[in-house]
Motif scaffolding. Sequence first.
Motif, PDB file in Angstrom:
ATOM      1  N   CYS A 155      -4.537   6.859   0.842  1.00  0.00           N
ATOM      2  CA  CYS A 155      -3.879   5.669   0.771  1.00  0.00           C
ATOM      3  C   CYS A 155      -2.929   5.354   1.531  1.00  0.00           C
ATOM      4  O   CYS A 155      -2.726   4.292   2.389  1.00  0.00           O
ATOM      5  CB  CYS A 155      -3.123   5.544  -0.624  1.00  0.00           C
ATOM      6  SG  CYS A 155      -2.829   3.622  -1.216  1.00  0.00           S
ATOM      7  N   LEU A 156      -2.232   6.362   2.244  1.00  0.00           N
ATOM      8  CA  LEU A 156      -1.125   6.149   3.229  1.00  0.00           C
ATOM      9  C   LEU A 156      -1.764   5.893   4.634  1.00  0.00           C
ATOM     10  O   LEU A 156      -1.241   5.147   5.468  1.00  0.00           O
ATOM     11  CB  LEU A 156       0.022   7.462   3.285  1.00  0.00           C
ATOM     12  CG  LEU A 156       0.927   7.503   2.245  1.00  0.00           C
ATOM     13  CD1 LEU A 156       1.751   8.999   2.477  1.00  0.00           C
ATOM     14  CD2 LEU A 156       1.904   6.297   2.363  1.00  0.00           C
ATOM     15  N   VAL A 157      -2.870   6.423   4.814  1.00  0.00           N
ATOM     16  CA  VAL A 157      -3.367   6.109   6.356  1.00  0.00           C
ATOM     17  C   VAL A 157      -3.885   4.851   6.128  1.00  0.00           C
ATOM     18  O   VAL A 157      -4.234   4.282   7.591  1.00  0.00           O
ATOM     19  CB  VAL A 157      -4.553   7.286   6.488  1.00  0.00           C
ATOM     20  CG1 VAL A 157      -5.980   6.722   5.536  1.00  0.00           C
ATOM     21  CG2 VAL A 157      -5.134   7.266   7.705  1.00  0.00           C
ATOM     22  N   MET A 158      -3.891   3.905   5.208  1.00  0.00           N
ATOM     23  CA  MET A 158      -4.641   2.503   5.193  1.00  0.00           C
ATOM     24  C   MET A 158      -3.266   1.814   5.779  1.00  0.00           C
ATOM     25  O   MET A 158      -3.440   0.833   6.147  1.00  0.00           O
ATOM     26  CB  MET A 158      -4.616   1.995   3.748  1.00  0.00           C
ATOM     27  CG  MET A 158      -6.099   2.686   3.451  1.00  0.00           C
ATOM     28  SD  MET A 158      -7.481   2.454   4.478  1.00  0.00           S
ATOM     29  CE  MET A 158      -7.342   0.495   4.527  1.00  0.00           C
ATOM     30  N   VAL A 159      -1.993   2.240   5.739  1.00  0.00           N
ATOM     31  CA  VAL A 159      -0.992   1.643   6.398  1.00  0.00           C
ATOM     32  C   VAL A 159      -1.042   1.435   7.869  1.00  0.00           C
ATOM     33  O   VAL A 159      -1.072   0.238   8.329  1.00  0.00           O
ATOM     34  CB  VAL A 159       0.384   2.420   5.960  1.00  0.00           C
ATOM     35  CG1 VAL A 159       1.487   1.656   6.827  1.00  0.00           C
ATOM     36  CG2 VAL A 159       0.649   2.305   4.542  1.00  0.00           C
ATOM     37  N   VAL A 195       0.873  -1.242  -0.144  1.00  0.00           N
ATOM     38  CA  VAL A 195      -0.293  -0.046  -0.191  1.00  0.00           C
ATOM     39  C   VAL A 195       0.954   1.321   0.036  1.00  0.00           C
ATOM     40  O   VAL A 195       0.607   2.242  -0.548  1.00  0.00           O
ATOM     41  CB  VAL A 195      -1.015   0.141   1.197  1.00  0.00           C
ATOM     42  CG1 VAL A 195      -1.636   1.318   1.429  1.00  0.00           C
ATOM     43  CG2 VAL A 195      -2.169  -1.176   1.214  1.00  0.00           C
ATOM     44  N   TYR A 196       2.338   1.209   0.728  1.00  0.00           N
ATOM     45  CA  TYR A 196       2.785   2.359   0.735  1.00  0.00           C
ATOM     46  C   TYR A 196       3.486   2.439  -0.625  1.00  0.00           C
ATOM     47  O   TYR A 196       3.459   3.662  -1.102  1.00  0.00           O
ATOM     48  CB  TYR A 196       4.170   2.017   1.795  1.00  0.00           C
ATOM     49  CG  TYR A 196       5.008   3.260   1.992  1.00  0.00           C
ATOM     50  CD1 TYR A 196       4.815   4.330   2.419  1.00  0.00           C
ATOM     51  CD2 TYR A 196       6.206   2.971   1.095  1.00  0.00           C
ATOM     52  CE1 TYR A 196       5.774   5.475   2.639  1.00  0.00           C
ATOM     53  CE2 TYR A 196       7.193   4.035   1.177  1.00  0.00           C
ATOM     54  CZ  TYR A 196       6.899   5.250   1.959  1.00  0.00           C
ATOM     55  OH  TYR A 196       7.723   6.359   1.708  1.00  0.00           O
ATOM     56  N   LEU A 197       4.067   1.585  -1.193  1.00  0.00           N
ATOM     57  CA  LEU A 197       4.402   1.784  -2.569  1.00  0.00           C
ATOM     58  C   LEU A 197       3.423   2.286  -3.497  1.00  0.00           C
ATOM     59  O   LEU A 197       3.822   3.052  -4.320  1.00  0.00           O
ATOM     60  CB  LEU A 197       4.991   0.449  -2.971  1.00  0.00           C
ATOM     61  CG  LEU A 197       6.443  -0.116  -2.266  1.00  0.00           C
ATOM     62  CD1 LEU A 197       6.585  -1.376  -2.807  1.00  0.00           C
ATOM     63  CD2 LEU A 197       7.451   0.936  -2.545  1.00  0.00           C
TER      64      LEU A 197
END
Length: 268
Positions: free
Chosen positions: A239-243, A208-210
Motif C-alpha cells: 500500500c505504501l508503494v502507491m504513495v 493511502v499512507y494513513l
Amino acid sequence: MVWVQHHFPIRGRRTRLSGGALICWVFFMLVTPKIPLSPRHHVFADMRNFLGVPSTLNVITNFPFLIVGVLGLVLCLQGSFFDISLRGEVWGWALFYAGIAAVAFGSAYYHLKPDDNRALWDRLPMMIAFTSLFSSFTVERMGARIGLTFLFVLLLIAFISIAYERTFNDLRLSMMFQIVPCISIPLVAFMYPPKYTHSRYWLWAAGVYLFAKFEAVADRKIYKATHYIISGHSLEHLCLVMVPVLLSMMLMFRSIKIPRLGELKERP
C-alpha cells in the motif's frame, strides 16, 4: 493570471506556521512518556520462511519500492517527463525517489533479521523520503527558498533523531517524521494555493499512507482474516508503494496553474 504575493502577510504566516510546529514538537516531547524500542516491535504476524528467506513476504514486498524509486529518479533527472519547473523541486523530488529506492534495501535488510541495530536502516530511508517530500510540497506552496531550508534542516533533524533513538532508546523523534507530514501537508494545502494543477493527488497520497498505517496496526487481524495468506505488515508495504506512484502520476499530468510574481519557469 498572476498571483501577487504580499510579502509581509506571507512572511507572517510562515513564521506562525514554523512557530506552531515548534510548539507542537516541544509539547509532544514534554507530555508524552519515553517510547522505548522493545523486542515486541520486531515480532510480526507473518515470519514464515520460504526457500531459505526469513520473513519471506515481508522481505519481497519491498521490491516494488526499488522499481518505483529507481524509475522515478531516472525520470526526475531526465528533466522532460515530469513537470518540474524549479531547481529546488528537482533536488527535493530526486532525493524523494532515492529515499524510496533505499527503503527497499533498508526494510528488506531489517526483515531478514529484525533487531534494534537493523531497525534504524528500516526507518532512516523513509525519514529521508518524508523530509524531501515535504520540502517539495513546501517549494510548490510557499516558495523555493523556504522549501530548500526545510529540506536541509529536516535532513539534519532526521539524522539527529536516529542518533537520539540509538543513544536514549526513545522512538518519539522518529515517530514525529511519520506524524508531522500527515498533519502539515493538509494544513499547508489549506493555507496556500497550489502552483500546479492536480494538487488533489497530495491528499490522495496522504489518505493511502494513513490506510497503510492502519494495515500495520492490524497486522495479526488481517493475517487471520486472509486465512494466513498475507499479513497486514506485508500489505502495508504494498500500500505504501502507491504513495510514490500517485505522486508520480501527479508529476506527469500537472501543469502550471498560478504563476507567482517573480517566479519564472526554468527547466533544470
